[in-house]
Design an enzyme around this catalytic site. Structure first.
Site, PDB file in Angstrom:
ATOM      1  N   GLU A   1       0.826  -1.208   0.000  1.00 40.54           N
ATOM      2  CA  GLU A   1       0.000   0.000   0.000  1.00 40.54           C
ATOM      3  C   GLU A   1       0.863   1.261   0.000  1.00 40.54           C
ATOM      4  OE1 GLU A   1      -4.213  -0.559   1.053  1.00 40.54           O
ATOM      5  OE2 GLU A   1      -3.334  -0.976   3.031  1.00 40.54           O
TER       6      GLU A   1
ATOM      7  N   GLU B   1      -4.631  -8.825   2.941  1.00 38.95           N
ATOM      8  CA  GLU B   1      -5.643  -8.484   3.944  1.00 38.95           C
ATOM      9  C   GLU B   1      -6.862  -9.404   3.923  1.00 38.95           C
ATOM     10  OE1 GLU B   1      -3.091  -4.869   3.694  1.00 38.95           O
ATOM     11  OE2 GLU B   1      -3.855  -6.371   2.294  1.00 38.95           O
TER      12      GLU B   1
END
Length: 266
Positions: A120, A140
């Site tokens: 990210e 995730e």
């Protein structure tokens, strides 16, 4: 020169090198690291002698994401920085380049794991170079979590949507070669040389007119979601004044005189 126990700051000429420095935890994000990162972005933008930033990780690893032990309630290191988070509840998002875009070019030098929060943060950088054994991915969903660092918005804008959705929905790892093939990173280099390669690119950037570099970067991001007509108008608004700067005149003189230019941000 700043930094914290989990984020080191070093100058290499006109390049500021920010190193995620928690190798015993694969540079998992901690409060001291986040505070150091945000301070590093600010320091780079506020220092006119800095023309580029390189982000890397210590111990042969980039970043394995958020410290899940802390997320599970086992406490997070660096409680002495808690007042910084209280004063600026958005600090962690700025540190991860979700809510802050440095005006100086940011080059990522990746070795080893660059997953979850690491991938990210990567999406907030401008140029990305990785060692051949580097691993990427947004894990995730495998842990019942959401990649809230910006990936559901940014990733489909940076790579083809089918690749973005596969990465987001499967949570599988990606090799450096595959990451390059789908456009997540720009170049794969031999293991252990990503930082060297990133610094070489930084030197090329540093040799250019800094005002021009900053306006070019700003234009690319500013116009990304515009129509072509609006984008071209915005480009002229940013780009045309650059031609009137002393740096532009110095670039022309240096070219005519066959010598390296000396830019002064003017």
């Amino acid at each position: 020169m700043g930094g914290t126990e989990h984020l080191t700051v070093q100058r290499e000429g006109a390049t500021l090198v920010l190193t995620l420095n928690r190798p015993e935890s694969k540079n998992a994000l901690s409060l001291p690291m986040l505070v150091g990162l945000y301070d590093g972005w600010l320091a780079a933008d506020e220092d006119e002698e800095v023309r580029s930033v390189v982000l890397t990780g210590a111990g042969g690893c980039f970043c394995a994401g958020m410290d899940l032990k802390a997320l599970a309630g086992k406490g997070m290191e660096g409680e002495q920085y808690r007042d910084r988070m209280t004063a600026d509840p958005d600090l962690h998002w700025k540190a991860m380049l979700r809510h802050y875009r440095p005006r100086k070019p940011v080059i990522a030098a990746v070795e080893g794991h660059c997953v979850a929060g690491g991938t990210e943060i990567l999406q907030g950088t401008d140029i990305r170079i990785a060692g051949e054994s580097a691993t990427f991915g947004l894990f995730e969903v495998r842990r019942g979590l959401f990649p809230i660092g910006g990936s559901t918005v940014r990733l489909p804008r940076q790579i083809a949507r089918t690749h973005a959705l596969e990465m987001l929905l499967t949570g599988r790892p990606y090799s450096a070669d595959e990451a390059a093939r789908i456009g997540l990173i720009g170049r794969v280099v031999p293991d252990g040389t990503a930082l060297e390669a990133a610094l070489a690119v930084a030197e090329q950037i540093n040799a250019c007119g800094p005002l021009a570099v900053e306006e070019v970067k700003a234009s690319v991001y500013e116009t990304a979601e515009m129509t072509e007509t609006d984008g071209l108008a915005a480009e002229l608004k940013r780009g045309w004044p650059v031609f009137a700067t002393a740096d532009a005149k110095e670039g022309a003189r240096a070219f005519a005189e066959k010598r390296p230019p000396v830019y002064r941000r003017a």
